[in-house]
Write an enzyme that holds these catalytic residues in place. Structure first.
Site, mmCIF file in Angstrom:
data_model
loop_
_atom_site.group_PDB
_atom_site.id
_atom_site.type_symbol
_atom_site.label_atom_id
_atom_site.label_comp_id
_atom_site.label_asym_id
_atom_site.label_seq_id
_atom_site.Cartn_x
_atom_site.Cartn_y
_atom_site.Cartn_z
ATOM 1 N N TYR A 119 0.824 -1.135 0.049
ATOM 2 C CA TYR A 119 0.015 0.157 -0.025
ATOM 3 C C TYR A 119 0.941 1.316 -0.021
ATOM 4 O O TYR A 119 1.681 1.428 0.661
ATOM 5 C CB TYR A 119 -0.992 0.043 1.183
ATOM 6 C CG TYR A 119 -1.885 1.447 1.142
ATOM 7 C CD1 TYR A 119 -3.102 1.444 0.591
ATOM 8 C CD2 TYR A 119 -1.342 2.591 1.653
ATOM 9 C CE1 TYR A 119 -3.702 2.459 0.865
ATOM 10 C CE2 TYR A 119 -2.050 3.738 1.970
ATOM 11 C CZ TYR A 119 -3.177 3.587 1.462
ATOM 12 O OH TYR A 119 -4.141 4.955 1.592
ATOM 13 N N GLU A 207 -3.490 7.680 -4.267
ATOM 14 C CA GLU A 207 -3.483 6.211 -3.373
ATOM 15 C C GLU A 207 -3.227 5.120 -4.304
ATOM 16 O O GLU A 207 -3.956 4.978 -5.556
ATOM 17 C CB GLU A 207 -4.811 6.015 -2.812
ATOM 18 C CG GLU A 207 -4.847 4.728 -2.159
ATOM 19 C CD GLU A 207 -6.144 4.323 -1.374
ATOM 20 O OE1 GLU A 207 -6.292 4.360 -0.002
ATOM 21 O OE2 GLU A 207 -7.089 4.209 -1.863
#
Length: 397
Positions: A119, A207
């Site tokens: 992530y 993101e």
């Protein structure tokens, strides 16, 4: 402003980020031709909506199948068929709510040989007032769940705007992601690319979830979500072409035409206020007395009678609104202008729900006189606390 995954990937690719080959499909008729534009052993077919959780989502229409909004295909023909099934269907995810969103675009991408999912995001850190990277080895999961269950697996690194991203920042980030050797060097290069894209395009959030490492040791952006700072849109006219009006609330689009700050919410009490701080206080006190606001609406300090009229029309066009609270503190904005705007709007669209008006400040006496001399069934309020109690009581009782 939000954009679709395929648009975010194309933008990052222009900056040099490692992105797989892919093509956007905008109509069922173009699905076969689009899928055949590149050759891949495995294809990934992704529904494009402004919401997360697509892979675990479900379609309302049985004809779309039950495999969710992200599907694997072993040939271009199969990818095209999956795209045709999803286009025009309504995808329901945990972020869309039960209403779901209609899928008007599909992204067909070359499949990846995944070894590890990570992530990585870049955002504006409200605590430090700086741009910050957030990195975690727990890719593919909601970062909120990771933060709650395993916060030690998340690194948040703020970047000093005076220096920008430095090599030691990038090294610390790839270390937190568990990257080594040549893969770590690719990761460091990617950090610089993302920081540059974020700052040059005035993003508010970038993101990548997941950021993957392939079995050959290469870093790749597998998914991307990008939001831009709407206050900086005037600096980037080229980004307007990326806007998808079908993904935006029609009332919010209408409000933007008249320079009104409007955000639709899920409550039953419509609010018209001048000033963001006063709007927040108004929504808070409505919640304090047991109800929920239906919107955030700031008409601004210099709104005209026409702006006020349009603002009122926007509020009343929301079927969820069961009552309206007008809360104005006149400074630059004069109370008589507000009163005239409200009267004009009511005469045009009618008034089918309770209306509480609280005026204070410049020309307040004249504003109250205008409303009191009208034939409107308006509930007058002396202050904000009084106004909130009266509108909540009118709606609930």
């Amino acid at each position: 402003m939000n954009i679709h995954e395929y648009q975010a990937k194309q933008l990052l690719k222009e900056y040099g980020a490692p992105v797989a080959d892919g093509v956007a499909v905008l109509s069922a008729d173009d699905a076969a031709a689009s899928a055949s534009l590149f050759d891949a052993g495995v294809y990934v077919v992704k529904a494009q909506i402004h919401a997360g959780g697509r892979g675990k989502g479900r379609f309302k229409e049985a004809s779309a199948g039950d495999k969710g909004g992200v599907r694997i295909a072993k040939s271009a023909d199969e990818a095209a068929e999956q795209a045709r099934k999803m286009l025009g269907a309504t995808l329901v995810t945990k972020q869309t709510g039960e209403a779901g969103k209609v899928v008007n675009r599909i992204y067909i991408e070359a499949g990846a040989d995944i070894e590890t999912e990570l992530y990585l995001s870049v955002l504006v850190d409200r605590h430090s007032s700086r741009i910050a990277f957030v990195a975690s080895t727990e890719g593919g999961m909601n970062i909120e769940e990771v933060a709650e269950e395993a916060p030690e697996k998340i690194l948040t690194l703020s970047i000093d705007p005076a220096t920008g991203l430095m090599p030691h920042h990038a090294r610390r980030l790839v270390k937190a992601l568990g990257l080594h050797g040549a893969t770590a060097k690719q990761g460091q290069k990617l950090m610089a690319i993302l920081y540059r894209a974020f700052t040059e395009k005035d993003m508010s959030m970038l993101e990548i979830n997941p950021l993957i490492v392939t079995k050959s040791g290469d870093v790749q952006v597998l998914d991307a979500k990008v939001s831009f700072d709407s206050n900086a849109e005037f600096r980037h006219p080229e980004l307007e072409a990326l806007r998808d009006p079908s993904e935006e609330d029609p009332l919010e689009l209408k409000a933007a035409e008249f320079d009104l700050s409007y955000v639709k919410l899920e409550g039953s009490i419509g609010c018209m206020v001048n000033g963001a701080g006063l709007a927040m206080a108004t929504m808070d006190i409505i919640k304090h007395y047991g109800a929920e606001p239906a919107n955030f609406l700031d008409v601004g300090g210099g709104a005209s009678k026409e702006n006020i009229t349009e603002a009122f029309k926007i509020i009343t066009s929301d079927p969820g609104v069961k009552g309206i609270l007008v809360n104005i503190f006149g400074g630059i904005m004069k109370c008589d202008v507000i009163a005239e705007g409200v009267l004009a709007a009511v005469k045009e669209v009618g008034l089918a729900v309770p209306l509480v008006v609280r005026l204070e400040g410049t020309n307040v006496a004249l504003g109250k006189k205008i409303i009191n001399n009208s034939d409107l069934a308006v509930i007058a309020a002396d202050d904000l606390d009084d106004a909130a109690q009266k509108i909540v009581k009118a709606v609930q009782g």
